[in-house]
Design an enzyme around this catalytic site. Structure first.
Site, mmCIF file in Angstrom:
data_model
loop_
_atom_site.group_PDB
_atom_site.id
_atom_site.type_symbol
_atom_site.label_atom_id
_atom_site.label_comp_id
_atom_site.label_asym_id
_atom_site.label_seq_id
_atom_site.Cartn_x
_atom_site.Cartn_y
_atom_site.Cartn_z
ATOM 1 N N ASN A 34 49.160 49.042 42.568
ATOM 2 C CA ASN A 34 48.203 48.296 41.764
ATOM 3 C C ASN A 34 48.530 46.817 41.615
ATOM 4 O O ASN A 34 47.623 45.987 41.512
ATOM 5 C CB ASN A 34 48.111 48.924 40.372
ATOM 6 C CG ASN A 34 47.456 48.001 39.367
ATOM 7 O OD1 ASN A 34 46.235 47.802 39.378
ATOM 8 N ND2 ASN A 34 48.266 47.400 38.494
ATOM 9 N N SER A 68 39.917 45.219 46.053
ATOM 10 C CA SER A 68 38.935 44.415 45.322
ATOM 11 C C SER A 68 37.646 44.331 46.122
ATOM 12 O O SER A 68 37.643 44.501 47.353
ATOM 13 C CB SER A 68 39.494 42.999 45.094
ATOM 14 O OG SER A 68 38.486 42.139 44.595
ATOM 15 N N TYR A 91 43.221 35.039 48.356
ATOM 16 C CA TYR A 91 43.055 36.313 47.647
ATOM 17 C C TYR A 91 42.140 37.242 48.442
ATOM 18 O O TYR A 91 42.443 38.428 48.619
ATOM 19 C CB TYR A 91 42.492 36.060 46.255
ATOM 20 C CG TYR A 91 42.301 37.314 45.436
ATOM 21 C CD1 TYR A 91 43.399 37.979 44.898
ATOM 22 C CD2 TYR A 91 41.032 37.829 45.195
ATOM 23 C CE1 TYR A 91 43.241 39.136 44.141
ATOM 24 C CE2 TYR A 91 40.863 38.978 44.438
ATOM 25 C CZ TYR A 91 41.966 39.631 43.918
ATOM 26 O OH TYR A 91 41.800 40.769 43.177
ATOM 27 N N SER A 95 43.973 38.631 51.343
ATOM 28 C CA SER A 95 44.967 39.640 50.972
ATOM 29 C C SER A 95 44.309 40.989 50.707
ATOM 30 O O SER A 95 44.847 42.035 51.088
ATOM 31 C CB SER A 95 45.770 39.171 49.758
ATOM 32 O OG SER A 95 45.010 39.217 48.561
ATOM 33 N N LYS A 96 43.151 40.981 50.079
ATOM 34 C CA LYS A 96 42.488 42.241 49.764
ATOM 35 C C LYS A 96 41.814 42.852 50.993
ATOM 36 O O LYS A 96 41.728 44.087 51.116
ATOM 37 C CB LYS A 96 41.489 42.042 48.633
ATOM 38 C CG LYS A 96 42.161 41.728 47.296
ATOM 39 C CD LYS A 96 43.196 42.781 46.920
ATOM 40 C CE LYS A 96 43.803 42.547 45.553
ATOM 41 N NZ LYS A 96 44.789 43.586 45.174
ATOM 42 N N ILE A 137 36.610 42.860 36.413
ATOM 43 C CA ILE A 137 37.113 43.758 35.382
ATOM 44 C C ILE A 137 37.716 42.897 34.276
ATOM 45 O O ILE A 137 38.387 41.900 34.552
ATOM 46 C CB ILE A 137 38.184 44.716 35.944
ATOM 47 C CG1 ILE A 137 37.631 45.485 37.154
ATOM 48 C CG2 ILE A 137 38.663 45.681 34.864
ATOM 49 C CD1 ILE A 137 36.467 46.397 36.867
#
Length: 262
Positions: free
Chosen positions: A96, A147, A160, A163-164, A193
């Protein structure tokens, strides 16, 4: 999907990034379902708070805590070794932990890129690599937290998003590699979220408030999600209720992935 309170009784689950946000919510939810937990993160004080909440939700069982920085190879090695020493086995790994920083191709430094890739991708690779021999023994499974940014392109979060996207491909590839050994690998792909992720990534309180408000327009359900909603999806994928599911990237994003770009 309703899961019985005994769903994870006898199962050892390692949750990374368990000191806040989705990781904390996942730990608390899994504890209610009977799991024996190993929790890791950098903030020991927060980890202890989460562990106390887990303990109060399931009686006398207190989660095992092992602090560490996932960008450190030695820390990752210690997290796995300490978990096995404590419980003697590992049934489920929840990858996570993650970070975000703002920036485009014009202003994202290599330092920012390295920080995100080291935490969001490299540490997941190492953690999984070290966990797999134990998961093979238990015929366990892995749930990665990716994500919507891994599935869709968004400006000003370049590293980001990269990376996801890597985590999504990592999920599919390892699912194929480990399927013959009956080890399942899936991911959840949250939208916006309500956590401190974006604030830690550089958004001011005012900017974050506007960010959440805009979610009403960018998400089909017209709201941001809550950590507990992602936790329930993680628990489902980790449970025997998902015994024939592997290589899946499950959107938990209020329909964000299906919306037109905005």
């Amino acid at each position: 999907m309703y899961l019985a309170l005994s769903t994870f009784v006898g199962k050892v689950i390692l949750v990374t990034g368990a000191s806040s946000g989705i990781g904390a919510a996942t730990a608390i939810h899994l504890s209610k379902l009977g799991a024996a937990l190993s929790l890791t993160g950098r903030n020991v004080e927060n980890l202890n708070k989460v562990a106390q909440q887990c303990q109060s939700s399931q009686g006398s069982k207190k989660p095992f805590i092992v602090a560490g920085d996932l960008s450190s190879e030695k820390d990752v090695e210690n997290i796995i070794a300490s978990t096995i020493k404590e419980y003697g086995k590992l049934d489920i790994l929840v990858n996570n932990a993650g970070v975000i920083e703002l920036g485009s191709i014009e202003n994202t430094s290599l330092g920012q890129y390295d920080r995100m890739m080291n935490t969001n991708v490299r540490s997941v690779y190492q953690m999984t690599m070290l966990a797999v021999p134990h998961l093979v023994q238990t015929k366990g499974n892995i749930v990665n937290v990716s994500s919507v940014n891994g599935m869709r392109a968004f400006p000003n979060v370049l590293a980001y998003c990269m990376s996801k996207a890597a985590i999504d491909q990592f999920t599919r590839c390892t699912a194929l590699e480990l399927a013959p050994k009956q080890v399942r690998v899936n991911s959840v792909n949250p939208g916006v979220i309500v956590t401190n992720l974006q604030k830690r990534g550089g958004l001011t309180d005012e900017a974050y408030k506007a960010f959440l408000e805009r979610s009403k327009e960018t998400h089909a359900l017209q709201r941001p999600g809550q950590p507990e909603e992602v936790a329930e999806a993680i628990a489902f994928l980790a449970s025997n209720a998902a015994s024939n599911i592997t290589g899946v990237t499950l959107s938990v994003d209020g329909g964000r992935h299906a919306m037109c770009p905005r």
